[in-house]
Enzyme design. Structure first.
Site, PDB file in Angstrom:
ATOM      1  N   GLU A 101      -3.640  -5.314 -13.093  1.00 54.01           N
ATOM      2  CA  GLU A 101      -3.884  -5.797 -11.733  1.00 54.01           C
ATOM      3  C   GLU A 101      -4.692  -4.714 -11.028  1.00 54.01           C
ATOM      4  OE1 GLU A 101      -0.829  -7.885  -9.657  1.00 54.01           O
ATOM      5  OE2 GLU A 101      -1.533  -7.172  -7.711  1.00 54.01           O
ATOM      6  N   ARG A 151      14.284  -1.511   0.215  1.00 54.66           N
ATOM      7  CA  ARG A 151      14.009  -1.653   1.656  1.00 54.66           C
ATOM      8  C   ARG A 151      13.713  -3.091   2.046  1.00 54.66           C
ATOM      9  NH1 ARG A 151       8.126   1.214   2.127  1.00 54.66           N
ATOM     10  NH2 ARG A 151       9.240   2.921   1.161  1.00 54.66           N
ATOM     11  N   THR A 193       3.465   1.155   1.873  1.00 53.36           N
ATOM     12  CA  THR A 193       3.192   0.130   0.873  1.00 53.36           C
ATOM     13  C   THR A 193       2.646   0.854  -0.361  1.00 53.36           C
ATOM     14  OG1 THR A 193       1.936  -1.903   0.431  1.00 53.36           O
ATOM     15  CG2 THR A 193       0.853  -0.264   1.818  1.00 53.36           C
ATOM     16  N   THR A 194       2.365   0.098  -1.433  1.00 48.36           N
ATOM     17  CA  THR A 194       1.883   0.730  -2.662  1.00 48.36           C
ATOM     18  C   THR A 194       0.487   1.285  -2.393  1.00 48.36           C
ATOM     19  OG1 THR A 194       3.090  -1.020  -3.779  1.00 48.36           O
ATOM     20  CG2 THR A 194       1.693   0.381  -5.139  1.00 48.36           C
ATOM     21  N   GLY A 251      -4.085  -6.030   0.246  1.00 50.82           N
ATOM     22  CA  GLY A 251      -4.922  -6.051   1.448  1.00 50.82           C
ATOM     23  C   GLY A 251      -5.853  -7.258   1.525  1.00 50.82           C
TER      24      GLY A 251
HETATM   25  N1  PXP Z   1      -0.078  -6.478  -5.828  1.00 45.32           N
HETATM   26  C1  PXP Z   1       0.711  -5.381  -5.902  1.00 45.32           C
HETATM   27  C2  PXP Z   1       0.919  -4.770  -7.246  1.00 45.32           C
HETATM   28  C3  PXP Z   1       1.337  -4.836  -4.753  1.00 45.32           C
HETATM   29  O1  PXP Z   1       2.102  -3.739  -4.850  1.00 45.32           O
HETATM   30  C4  PXP Z   1       1.147  -5.490  -3.523  1.00 45.32           C
HETATM   31  C5  PXP Z   1       1.833  -4.965  -2.294  1.00 45.32           C
HETATM   32  O2  PXP Z   1       3.194  -5.099  -2.419  1.00 45.32           O
HETATM   33  C6  PXP Z   1       0.339  -6.638  -3.493  1.00 45.32           C
HETATM   34  C7  PXP Z   1      -0.277  -7.095  -4.651  1.00 45.32           C
HETATM   35  C8  PXP Z   1       0.138  -7.418  -2.235  1.00 45.32           C
HETATM   36  O3  PXP Z   1      -0.492  -6.651  -1.275  1.00 45.32           O
HETATM   37  P1  PXP Z   1      -0.553  -7.216   0.214  1.00 45.32           P
HETATM   38  O4  PXP Z   1       0.845  -7.307   0.691  1.00 45.32           O
HETATM   39  O5  PXP Z   1      -1.371  -6.197   0.925  1.00 45.32           O
HETATM   40  O6  PXP Z   1      -1.222  -8.575   0.140  1.00 45.32           O
END
Ligand code: PXP
Length: 244
Positions: A158, A56, A107-108, A194
């Protein structure tokens, strides 16, 4: 008494949403690779891109160009599928971060259930690691997930900071305990999801954190301030908090 200062926390800039904007019109602008090059010029220590199964935002060709054209370490986020493992083993990015993926999510949304899928994840982690790829597992800050990540043979965890970023009670303490447990188990500790100027400091102050991966806020704020300013400002927030 000698005091040893901690190594600087690396900032991985996630450029997925540059591709989201590009894809909204179907053309080539804005180019996520150009954004990655500018991010690195502006102080990003690495580039993160999530090749989702539905493509996407980031596409296969983006990932290949990121690998070929950007000198900074590339962190490929991906689901633990045979297709993604095969793609990563061919591309050979610096790192892979395995994330859970559901097509309907925006999102994840949560961490990977490593404890519940150890038998599936372990051979995939091993296949990537055998290619010299640093493997990270994106998990909630939960003791059983950290134990399982170590058992799966991951080098890095992570920690999902989404619940903390939403302001849920007790989440900073969960992150703190998880970072301590993971480091004691020999895992390198990263965090992300976030994070903003306002909430990054308390996470960066956790002494075990080595890398933060940030995307949505940086790309969104760049509309107002430009990518270089936003990255430099985020790095300043991280450095100030981690030096305390
Ligand atoms: N780390 C991982 C593993 C993620 O899946 C994401 C979102 O794609 C992020 C960091 C970054 O998150 P954000 O876009 O909310 O800063």
């Amino acid at each position: 008494m000698t005091t040893t200062s901690r190594p600087a926390i690396r900032l991985g800039v996630n450029i997925d949403h540059v591709a989201t904007v590009r894809n909204a019109r179907g053309g080539a602008h804005p180019d996520p690779v150009a954004a990655a090059l500018l991010a690195v010029q502006s102080g990003a220590d690495g580039i993160t891109a999530h090749l989702r199964e539905d493509r996407r935002h980031i596409r296969d060709a983006d990932l290949q160009r990121l690998h070929a054209e950007v000198e900074a370490p590339l962190n490929m986020e991906m689901a633990a599928t045979d297709e993604m493992v095969a793609l990563a083993c061919k591309l050979l990015p610096h790192a892979c971060c395995i994330v859970p993926e559901r097509r309907e999510e925006l999102t994840t949304e949560g961490g990977l259930d490593v404890a519940g899928q150890l038998a599936v994840l372990k051979p995939r982690v091993q296949a990537l690691a055998e290619k010299g790829i640093r493997v990270s597992l994106f998990i909630d800050p939960a003791p059983a997930q950290i134990e399982a990540a170590a058992a799966a043979g991951a080098q890095v965890v992570e920690l999902h900071t989404g619940a903390y970023a939403e302001g849920r009670a007790g989440e900073l303490e969960r992150l703190r305990a998880a970072a301590t447990q993971a480091a004691a188990a020999g895992l390198e500790v990263h965090a992300g999801h976030g994070l903003t100027y306002e909430n990054v400091g308390l996470v960066a102050a956790l002494p075990e954190i080595m890398e933060l991966n940030i995307g949505h806020f940086l790309i969104g704020q760049a509309i107002f301030d430009g990518l270089p300013t936003v990255i430099q400002t985020m790095k300043r927030h991280i450095q100030t908090a981690s030096a305390r």
